[in-house]
Scaffold this active site. Structure first.
Site, PDB file in Angstrom:
ATOM      1  N   TRP A 102       0.830  -1.204   0.000  1.00  0.00           N
ATOM      2  CA  TRP A 102       0.000   0.000   0.000  1.00  0.00           C
ATOM      3  C   TRP A 102       0.864   1.254   0.000  1.00  0.00           C
ATOM      4  O   TRP A 102       0.550   2.238  -0.688  1.00  0.00           O
ATOM      5  CB  TRP A 102      -0.985  -0.002   1.163  1.00  0.00           C
ATOM      6  CG  TRP A 102      -2.000  -1.101   1.040  1.00  0.00           C
ATOM      7  CD1 TRP A 102      -2.183  -2.148   1.885  1.00  0.00           C
ATOM      8  CD2 TRP A 102      -2.961  -1.273  -0.023  1.00  0.00           C
ATOM      9  NE1 TRP A 102      -3.198  -2.956   1.427  1.00  0.00           N
ATOM     10  CE2 TRP A 102      -3.686  -2.452   0.263  1.00  0.00           C
ATOM     11  CE3 TRP A 102      -3.265  -0.555  -1.186  1.00  0.00           C
ATOM     12  CZ2 TRP A 102      -4.703  -2.922  -0.561  1.00  0.00           C
ATOM     13  CZ3 TRP A 102      -4.282  -1.023  -2.002  1.00  0.00           C
ATOM     14  CH2 TRP A 102      -4.989  -2.187  -1.696  1.00  0.00           C
ATOM     15  N   ASP A 172      -1.843   6.529   6.549  1.00  0.00           N
ATOM     16  CA  ASP A 172      -2.871   5.673   5.957  1.00  0.00           C
ATOM     17  C   ASP A 172      -3.228   4.661   7.044  1.00  0.00           C
ATOM     18  O   ASP A 172      -2.452   3.753   7.348  1.00  0.00           O
ATOM     19  CB  ASP A 172      -2.313   4.972   4.709  1.00  0.00           C
ATOM     20  CG  ASP A 172      -3.280   3.933   4.131  1.00  0.00           C
ATOM     21  OD1 ASP A 172      -4.396   3.758   4.687  1.00  0.00           O
ATOM     22  OD2 ASP A 172      -2.917   3.286   3.123  1.00  0.00           O
ATOM     23  N   LYS A 196     -12.525  -1.730   6.361  1.00  0.00           N
ATOM     24  CA  LYS A 196     -11.807  -2.694   7.193  1.00  0.00           C
ATOM     25  C   LYS A 196     -12.270  -2.616   8.647  1.00  0.00           C
ATOM     26  O   LYS A 196     -12.781  -3.574   9.171  1.00  0.00           O
ATOM     27  CB  LYS A 196     -10.301  -2.474   7.081  1.00  0.00           C
ATOM     28  CG  LYS A 196      -9.710  -3.218   5.896  1.00  0.00           C
ATOM     29  CD  LYS A 196      -9.121  -2.349   4.860  1.00  0.00           C
ATOM     30  CE  LYS A 196      -8.644  -3.115   3.647  1.00  0.00           C
ATOM     31  NZ  LYS A 196      -7.909  -2.258   2.726  1.00  0.00           N
TER      32      LYS A 196
HETATM   33  C1  LIG Z   1      -7.320  -1.720   1.714  1.00  0.00           C
HETATM   34  C2  LIG Z   1      -6.245  -0.717   1.868  1.00  0.00           C
HETATM   35  C3  LIG Z   1      -6.087   0.351   0.968  1.00  0.00           C
HETATM   36  C4  LIG Z   1      -6.949   0.497  -0.279  1.00  0.00           C
HETATM   37  O1  LIG Z   1      -8.212   0.873   0.047  1.00  0.00           O
HETATM   38  P1  LIG Z   1      -9.338   1.192  -1.068  1.00  0.00           P
HETATM   39  O2  LIG Z   1     -10.426   1.732  -0.227  1.00  0.00           O
HETATM   40  O3  LIG Z   1      -9.651  -0.100  -1.737  1.00  0.00           O
HETATM   41  O4  LIG Z   1      -8.773   2.183  -2.002  1.00  0.00           O
HETATM   42  C5  LIG Z   1      -5.108   1.268   1.215  1.00  0.00           C
HETATM   43  N1  LIG Z   1      -4.301   1.167   2.290  1.00  0.00           N
HETATM   44  C6  LIG Z   1      -4.403   0.152   3.172  1.00  0.00           C
HETATM   45  C7  LIG Z   1      -3.494   0.094   4.351  1.00  0.00           C
HETATM   46  C8  LIG Z   1      -5.379  -0.812   2.984  1.00  0.00           C
HETATM   47  O5  LIG Z   1      -5.483  -1.827   3.866  1.00  0.00           O
END
Ligand SMILES: *Cc1c(COP(=O)(O)O)cnc(C)c1O
Length: 361
Positions: A102, A172, A196
């Site tokens: 990511w 993030d 998540k």
């Molecule tokens: C799932 C995830 C993403 C991507 O998320 P989207 O909503 O599908 O764009 C980005 N960073 C992390 C740490 C993730 O777990």
């Protein structure tokens, strides 16, 4: 109804209380005679819900007045682009801590619009650990330092965040937002795709420091500017109202269950149970992550062979546990045990793992 324990990494399991509430009021939301999906986002009723959700995020995080909560679309992936577009000044550069796939996607987006450098990279060690804060090589002139608080695919997680001084810190937190108390005010920007740990897909929670916006770039499309959304409380255009409603239900559940301190105790207990099984059976299970960097949210593990991994996943599914396959880029197994996963579900998995090792070891 047959009960399934859902270990998917995202979209992921939601608190039963949040789903039951949606079920009970789906056809008639708060006496409006409509579902929350059908009502105008300019209505008084929706406005109250929208602000309650924003306020709950601020309350749970203990945000100061300089931090603003936003509900945006485009997932965490759009944040990969919006952060550099808004905050790297022409000719400037930002620092990224490379802890997995990511982070890699994030820096690639930054490099489309500006310069970005690696403040640390775990690529040479197969991303099996998080750096110590003193290993970071931070450019004092960087527009910001970007980190990924929990690496969903590799199963690593930061425990202590770096003090980046005058350089704004961006996180993030897509896969561990609101899992424990932390100093959110130390961050200039946090983003988290909801699917998540805090709700369904379709909405991204962002927390931004308002005073940082004064230094943001102009000349970018209206919808891609944080300032637009701050000025309109995320109601510039039609928000993903049903997703925000579900996030509100989840936030209420977190609050009603003791807030972030209680989430931390619950989550650590679950993680200890699973890592305990892995460590007690070293001839059968192996966690590729360095001990101090192990994630409390995504427990990744290997079995002696890929054949046994496939068997494990199939038999777990037959026993009512789904989503245990590791990310396709790394293989193996992964149990995602976010806030909403009940300790009972982890217990069922842990017992299954012990039994499986006994039969197949
Ligand atoms: C799932 C995830 C993403 C991507 O998320 P989207 O909503 O599908 O764009 C980005 N960073 C992390 C740490 C993730 O777990």
């Amino acid at each position: 109804m047959s009960k399934v324990w859902n270990f998917y990494a995202g979209p992921a399991t939601l608190p039963a209380a949040a789903l039951e509430r949606a079920h009970a009021e789906l056809l008639d939301w708060e006496g409006t005679g409509m579902s929350v999906m059908e009502i105008s986002h300019r209505s008084r009723e929706y406005d109250a819900l929208h602000h309650e959700a924003m306020d709950l995020v601020a309350e749970l995080l203990g945000l100061d007045d300089d931090h603003h909560v936003l509900f945006l679309q485009g997932g965490a992936s759009l944040q990969f682009a919006m952060v550099p577009m808004n905050f790297i000044a022409p000719g400037g550069s930002a620092d990224y801590v490379m802890t997995g796939a990511w982070a890699d996607k994030a820096i690639k987006e930054a490099r489309i619009v500006a310069d970005a450098r690696e403040a640390w990279s775990g690529a040479g060690e197969s991303y099996t650990r998080i750096p110590a804060v003193d290993e970071l090589d931070i450019d004092p002139n960087a527009a910001y330092v970007h980190l990924t608080s929990n690496n969903t695919i590799r199963g690593t997680q930061w425990t202590e965040f770096p003090d980046t001084g005058d350089v704004p810190l961006v996180g993030d937190m897509s896969s561990d937002f609101l899992w424990r108390p932390f100093d959110a005010n130390a961050f200039s920007l946090i983003y988290a795709g909801a699917q998540k740990n805090v709700g369904p897909s379709g909405v991204t929670v962002v927390v931004v420091r308002k005073s940082w916006l004064e230094r943001a770039n102009d000349g970018i499309p209206t919808l891609l500017k944080y300032a637009t959304h701050v000025a309109k409380d995320s109601l510039y255009n039609t928000p993903p109202s049903f997703a925000i409603y579900m996030v509100r239900n989840v936030l209420r559940w977190i609050k009603d269950n003791g807030g972030l301190a209680a989430m931390e105790r619950r989550n650590k207990g679950k993680a200890e149970r699973l890592y305990g099984v892995i460590d007690a059976l070293p001839d059968f299970y192996r966690c590729p992550v360095e001990k101090g960097s192990r994630s409390v949210m995504n427990v990744v593990f290997r079995l002696p062979t890929e054949e046994l991994e496939a068997k494990f996943i199939a038999e777990a599914k037959a026993a009512g546990m789904v989503g245990l396959k590791g990310h396709r880029s790394v293989g193996g197994c992964r149990a995602s045990i976010y806030n909403a996963m009940e300790p009972e579900g982890v217990d069922v998995l842990a017992s299954f793992m012990e039994e499986f090792a006994r039969k197949n070891g």
